[in-house]
Each structure stands twice: as structure tokens, then as C-alpha cells.
Scaffold this motif. Structure first.
Motif, PDB file in Angstrom:
ATOM      1  N   ASP A   1       0.915  -0.876  -0.019  1.00 41.37           N
ATOM      2  CA  ASP A   1      -0.104   0.299  -0.077  1.00 41.37           C
ATOM      3  C   ASP A   1       1.027   0.654   0.035  1.00 41.37           C
ATOM      4  OD1 ASP A   1      -1.722   2.308   0.151  1.00 41.37           O
ATOM      5  OD2 ASP A   1      -2.759   0.950   1.964  1.00 41.37           O
ATOM      6  N   HIS A   2       0.768   1.574  -1.433  1.00 42.42           N
ATOM      7  CA  HIS A   2       1.619   3.187  -1.267  1.00 42.42           C
ATOM      8  C   HIS A   2       1.459   4.132  -0.138  1.00 42.42           C
ATOM      9  CE1 HIS A   2       5.045   1.748  -4.476  1.00 42.42           C
ATOM     10  NE2 HIS A   2       3.739   1.446  -5.103  1.00 42.42           N
ATOM     11  N   SER A   3      -0.388   4.119   0.138  1.00 39.50           N
ATOM     12  CA  SER A   3      -0.745   5.486   0.792  1.00 39.50           C
ATOM     13  C   SER A   3      -0.053   5.552   1.946  1.00 39.50           C
ATOM     14  CB  SER A   3      -1.877   5.371   0.651  1.00 39.50           C
ATOM     15  OG  SER A   3      -3.098   4.153   0.830  1.00 39.50           O
ATOM     16  N   LYS A   4       0.029   3.730   2.642  1.00 42.28           N
ATOM     17  CA  LYS A   4       0.635   3.943   3.747  1.00 42.28           C
ATOM     18  C   LYS A   4       1.726   3.633   3.399  1.00 42.28           C
ATOM     19  CE  LYS A   4      -2.761   0.391   4.799  1.00 42.28           C
ATOM     20  NZ  LYS A   4      -3.215  -0.208   5.586  1.00 42.28           N
ATOM     21  N   ALA A   5       2.911   3.452   2.652  1.00 41.21           N
ATOM     22  CA  ALA A   5       3.729   2.845   2.541  1.00 41.21           C
ATOM     23  C   ALA A   5       4.557   2.324   2.957  1.00 41.21           C
ATOM     24  CB  ALA A   5       4.654   4.718   3.587  1.00 41.21           C
TER      25      ALA A   5
END
Length: 83
Positions: free
Chosen positions: A12-16
Motif C-alpha cells: 500500500d503506497h498510501s501507507k508506505a
């Protein structure tokens, strides 16, 4: 010759962060079906989920060859793409 095992990573790139790791052993058909299902699931949601399917001898090898998903550097590497 060693057996090729299949591992599915959900990043999940939004949460890294790496949200999930799924192991399918040598069942390539099941791994590919789950990969396709997850790709479809996240296709139109506008989220930043990356689905990665990897064939390797072990999860330890995946952690070396794809370390950026485990140490968080994949999350920042996209910012350096244009440099």
C-alpha cells in the motif's frame, strides 16, 4: 533443481507499507488467480495498492531480491523517478 514457490505481496503506497504476504507454494495456477482477483479488486478504487507476484525458492530470497518492499524504500523511490 529446487521447487519454484509463489509469493504474492500487497503493498500500500498510501501507507508506505507491505500489507500482506501470501504464500502459494508451487501452485502457480492458484497464485495467478489470486493475483488477477486482487488486481481487479484494486483497479478502479483509486487507491495506491501494488500487487506483486514473485516466483522464488524461498521467502528469504524474496526478502533479498525485493528488499525495497520489506524495508520501505519502495515507498520513497517513486519520488526519485524523475531525477
Amino acid at each position: 533443481m529446487s521447487v519454484l514457490n509463489h509469493f504474492l505481496l500487497v503493498f500500500d503506497h498510501s501507507k508506505a507499507q507491505l500489507d500482506d504476504i501470501r504464500e502459494f507454494g508451487s501452485d502457480a495456477a492458484l497464485a495467478m488467480a489470486e493475483y488477477a482477483r486482487l488486481e481487479r479488486q484494486h483497479l478502479n478504487e483509486g487507491d495506491q495498492i501494488e500487487i506483486i507476484l514473485i516466483g522464488s525458492d524461498s521467502l528469504d530470497t524474496v526478502k533479498v531480491t525485493h528488499a525495497n518492499y520489506f524495508d520501505g524504500t519502495v515507498a520513497v523511490s517513486k519520488y526519485f523517478a524523475g531525477i
